[in-house]
Design a protein around this motif. Structure first.
Motif, PDB file in Angstrom:
ATOM      1  N   LEU A  86       7.114   1.379   4.414  1.00 25.90           N
ATOM      2  CA  LEU A  86       6.356   0.137   4.352  1.00 25.90           C
ATOM      3  C   LEU A  86       4.890   0.478   4.151  1.00 25.90           C
ATOM      4  CD1 LEU A  86       6.189  -2.957   4.666  1.00 25.90           C
ATOM      5  CD2 LEU A  86       5.954  -2.586   7.129  1.00 25.90           C
ATOM      6  N   PHE A  87       4.264  -0.176   3.164  1.00 27.57           N
ATOM      7  CA  PHE A  87       2.852   0.046   2.847  1.00 27.57           C
ATOM      8  C   PHE A  87       2.116  -1.282   2.891  1.00 27.57           C
ATOM      9  CE2 PHE A  87       5.307   3.293   0.730  1.00 27.57           C
ATOM     10  CZ  PHE A  87       4.625   4.443   1.057  1.00 27.57           C
ATOM     11  N   ASN A  88       0.799  -1.219   3.162  1.00 23.35           N
ATOM     12  CA  ASN A  88      -0.014  -2.426   3.172  1.00 23.35           C
ATOM     13  C   ASN A  88      -1.257  -2.222   2.318  1.00 23.35           C
ATOM     14  OD1 ASN A  88      -2.452  -1.691   4.817  1.00 23.35           O
ATOM     15  ND2 ASN A  88      -0.824  -1.078   6.201  1.00 23.35           N
ATOM     16  N   GLU A  89      -1.885  -3.321   1.967  1.00 20.78           N
ATOM     17  CA  GLU A  89      -3.006  -3.295   1.039  1.00 20.78           C
ATOM     18  C   GLU A  89      -4.360  -3.151   1.726  1.00 20.78           C
ATOM     19  OE1 GLU A  89      -4.339  -6.043  -2.716  1.00 20.78           O
ATOM     20  OE2 GLU A  89      -3.468  -7.038  -0.979  1.00 20.78           O
ATOM     21  N   ASP A  95      -0.082   3.674   4.795  1.00 19.47           N
ATOM     22  CA  ASP A  95       1.293   4.054   5.139  1.00 19.47           C
ATOM     23  C   ASP A  95       1.594   3.534   6.542  1.00 19.47           C
ATOM     24  OD1 ASP A  95       3.744   5.274   5.326  1.00 19.47           O
ATOM     25  OD2 ASP A  95       3.044   7.192   4.597  1.00 19.47           O
ATOM     26  N   VAL A  96       2.307   2.409   6.634  1.00 22.59           N
ATOM     27  CA  VAL A  96       2.561   1.776   7.930  1.00 22.59           C
ATOM     28  C   VAL A  96       3.712   2.455   8.660  1.00 22.59           C
ATOM     29  CG1 VAL A  96       3.203  -0.368   9.081  1.00 22.59           C
ATOM     30  CG2 VAL A  96       1.708  -0.421   7.094  1.00 22.59           C
ATOM     31  N   ALA A  97       4.854   2.613   7.978  1.00 21.80           N
ATOM     32  CA  ALA A  97       6.036   3.181   8.632  1.00 21.80           C
ATOM     33  C   ALA A  97       6.951   3.816   7.593  1.00 21.80           C
ATOM     34  CB  ALA A  97       6.795   2.091   9.380  1.00 21.80           C
ATOM     35  N   ARG A  98       7.660   4.857   8.034  1.00 22.67           N
ATOM     36  CA  ARG A  98       8.687   5.501   7.211  1.00 22.67           C
ATOM     37  C   ARG A  98       9.943   5.672   8.052  1.00 22.67           C
ATOM     38  NH1 ARG A  98       5.987  10.095   3.357  1.00 22.67           N
ATOM     39  NH2 ARG A  98       4.235   8.821   2.680  1.00 22.67           N
ATOM     40  N   GLN A 120      -2.993 -10.061   3.141  1.00 26.23           N
ATOM     41  CA  GLN A 120      -2.819  -8.921   2.250  1.00 26.23           C
ATOM     42  C   GLN A 120      -1.404  -8.850   1.700  1.00 26.23           C
ATOM     43  OE1 GLN A 120      -2.670  -5.072   4.480  1.00 26.23           O
ATOM     44  NE2 GLN A 120      -3.217  -6.403   6.199  1.00 26.23           N
ATOM     45  N   LYS A 121      -1.217  -7.874   0.834  1.00 30.21           N
ATOM     46  CA  LYS A 121       0.079  -7.610   0.215  1.00 30.21           C
ATOM     47  C   LYS A 121       0.765  -6.485   0.981  1.00 30.21           C
ATOM     48  CE  LYS A 121      -0.267  -7.201  -4.106  1.00 30.21           C
ATOM     49  NZ  LYS A 121      -0.515  -6.761  -5.479  1.00 30.21           N
ATOM     50  N   LEU A 122       2.066  -6.661   1.274  1.00 36.22           N
ATOM     51  CA  LEU A 122       2.883  -5.620   1.890  1.00 36.22           C
ATOM     52  C   LEU A 122       3.969  -5.219   0.905  1.00 36.22           C
ATOM     53  CD1 LEU A 122       3.329  -7.078   5.473  1.00 36.22           C
ATOM     54  CD2 LEU A 122       1.845  -5.229   4.781  1.00 36.22           C
ATOM     55  N   VAL A 123       4.278  -3.930   0.867  1.00 33.62           N
ATOM     56  CA  VAL A 123       5.274  -3.422  -0.074  1.00 33.62           C
ATOM     57  C   VAL A 123       6.266  -2.536   0.668  1.00 33.62           C
ATOM     58  CG1 VAL A 123       5.661  -2.139  -2.205  1.00 33.62           C
ATOM     59  CG2 VAL A 123       3.538  -3.424  -1.906  1.00 33.62           C
ATOM     60  N   ASP A 130      18.291  10.524  -6.032  1.00 37.01           N
ATOM     61  CA  ASP A 130      18.120  10.898  -7.441  1.00 37.01           C
ATOM     62  C   ASP A 130      16.667  10.786  -7.896  1.00 37.01           C
ATOM     63  OD1 ASP A 130      17.739   8.168  -7.661  1.00 37.01           O
ATOM     64  OD2 ASP A 130      19.406   7.830  -9.038  1.00 37.01           O
ATOM     65  N   GLY A 131      15.751  10.404  -6.989  1.00 32.56           N
ATOM     66  CA  GLY A 131      14.334  10.300  -7.310  1.00 32.56           C
ATOM     67  C   GLY A 131      13.886   8.920  -7.724  1.00 32.56           C
ATOM     68  N   SER A 132      14.819   8.002  -7.934  1.00 38.25           N
ATOM     69  CA  SER A 132      14.435   6.648  -8.301  1.00 38.25           C
ATOM     70  C   SER A 132      13.878   5.917  -7.075  1.00 38.25           C
ATOM     71  CB  SER A 132      15.623   5.886  -8.899  1.00 38.25           C
ATOM     72  OG  SER A 132      16.674   5.813  -7.962  1.00 38.25           O
ATOM     73  N   ALA A 133      13.052   4.909  -7.348  1.00 37.16           N
ATOM     74  CA  ALA A 133      12.412   4.156  -6.276  1.00 37.16           C
ATOM     75  C   ALA A 133      12.499   2.665  -6.587  1.00 37.16           C
ATOM     76  CB  ALA A 133      10.967   4.588  -6.114  1.00 37.16           C
ATOM     77  N   PHE A 134      12.678   1.873  -5.533  1.00 38.88           N
ATOM     78  CA  PHE A 134      12.767   0.431  -5.657  1.00 38.88           C
ATOM     79  C   PHE A 134      11.829  -0.203  -4.636  1.00 38.88           C
ATOM     80  CE2 PHE A 134      16.670   2.163  -7.253  1.00 38.88           C
ATOM     81  CZ  PHE A 134      16.844   1.465  -8.441  1.00 38.88           C
ATOM     82  N   SER A 135      11.329  -1.408  -4.954  1.00 39.36           N
ATOM     83  CA  SER A 135      10.348  -2.028  -4.061  1.00 39.36           C
ATOM     84  C   SER A 135      10.549  -3.535  -3.944  1.00 39.36           C
ATOM     85  CB  SER A 135       8.928  -1.755  -4.576  1.00 39.36           C
ATOM     86  OG  SER A 135       8.706  -2.433  -5.797  1.00 39.36           O
ATOM     87  N   HIS A 136       9.950  -4.075  -2.906  1.00 40.26           N
ATOM     88  CA  HIS A 136       9.875  -5.519  -2.697  1.00 40.26           C
ATOM     89  C   HIS A 136       8.490  -5.804  -2.129  1.00 40.26           C
ATOM     90  CE1 HIS A 136      11.237  -9.342  -0.400  1.00 40.26           C
ATOM     91  NE2 HIS A 136      10.851  -9.651  -1.621  1.00 40.26           N
ATOM     92  N   THR A 137       7.776  -6.731  -2.748  1.00 38.69           N
ATOM     93  CA  THR A 137       6.403  -7.055  -2.366  1.00 38.69           C
ATOM     94  C   THR A 137       6.334  -8.464  -1.803  1.00 38.69           C
ATOM     95  OG1 THR A 137       5.566  -5.620  -4.113  1.00 38.69           O
ATOM     96  CG2 THR A 137       4.033  -7.228  -3.212  1.00 38.69           C
ATOM     97  N   VAL A 138       5.565  -8.620  -0.715  1.00 39.90           N
ATOM     98  CA  VAL A 138       5.356  -9.929  -0.098  1.00 39.90           C
ATOM     99  C   VAL A 138       3.866 -10.097   0.169  1.00 39.90           C
ATOM    100  CG1 VAL A 138       5.849 -11.399   1.897  1.00 39.90           C
ATOM    101  CG2 VAL A 138       7.634  -9.901   0.995  1.00 39.90           C
TER     102      VAL A 138
END
Length: 149
Positions: A86-89, A95-98, A120-123, A130-138
């Motif tokens: 979880l990341f924040n703007e 870097d909020v949490a992993r 702010q925006k959170l992602v 396999d190295g791919s990454a996916f996200s959701h932004t609020v």
């Protein structure tokens, strides 16, 4: 030495201004840092939207303890997930949490509370094996900010 000495006053004013500018710089945040933090997590890959979900209220009355939930699609096998973050703007630290999930976890799901300095925006980002990454932004609106120093 006189307490009203102009040189002493000038030195005190300059020292106070310098100290205040250092505090303000440490607390301020650039939005470009969000993209850099995500890129560091994903190894430079740009996350694609989908497969991860960030549940948080879009209007938060008090930023001191905001409940948040991160999860991935049920169709994604747990061994394929390397990490969930979880990341924040605008907070001082992007870097909020992993979260990492072992085979005994059953499903990739995490709930916690975070502090939000301001609107702010959170992602949420899921990094797969396999190295791919996916996200959701609020985008979150905070009426009473936290993290203000």
């Amino acid at each position: 030495m006189n307490a009203f000495d102009p040189q002493r006053r000038h030195a005190l004013v300059l020292g106070t201004g310098l100290a205040a500018s250092l505090v303000v710089r440490q607390g301020s945040a650039a939005t470009g840092d969000l993209a850099a933090a995500i890129a560091a997590f994903t190894g430079g890959r740009t996350p694609q939207p989908g497969r991860v979900r960030l549940d948080i209220s879009t209007l938060v009355e008090n930023g001191n303890a905001v409940p948040v939930t991160l999860s991935v699609d049920d169709g994604l096998p747990l061994p394929q997930l390397r990490s969930l973050a979880l990341f924040n703007e605008r907070n001082p630290q992007r870097d909020v949490a992993r979260f990492r999930f072992g085979p005994a976890a059953g499903r990739a799901w995490a709930a916690t509370r975070i502090r939000l300095a301001t609107s702010q925006k959170l992602v949420a980002v899921a990094l797969l094996e396999d190295g791919s990454a996916f996200s959701h932004t609020v985008d979150v609106v905070v009426t009473l900010a936290a993290c203000i120093e």
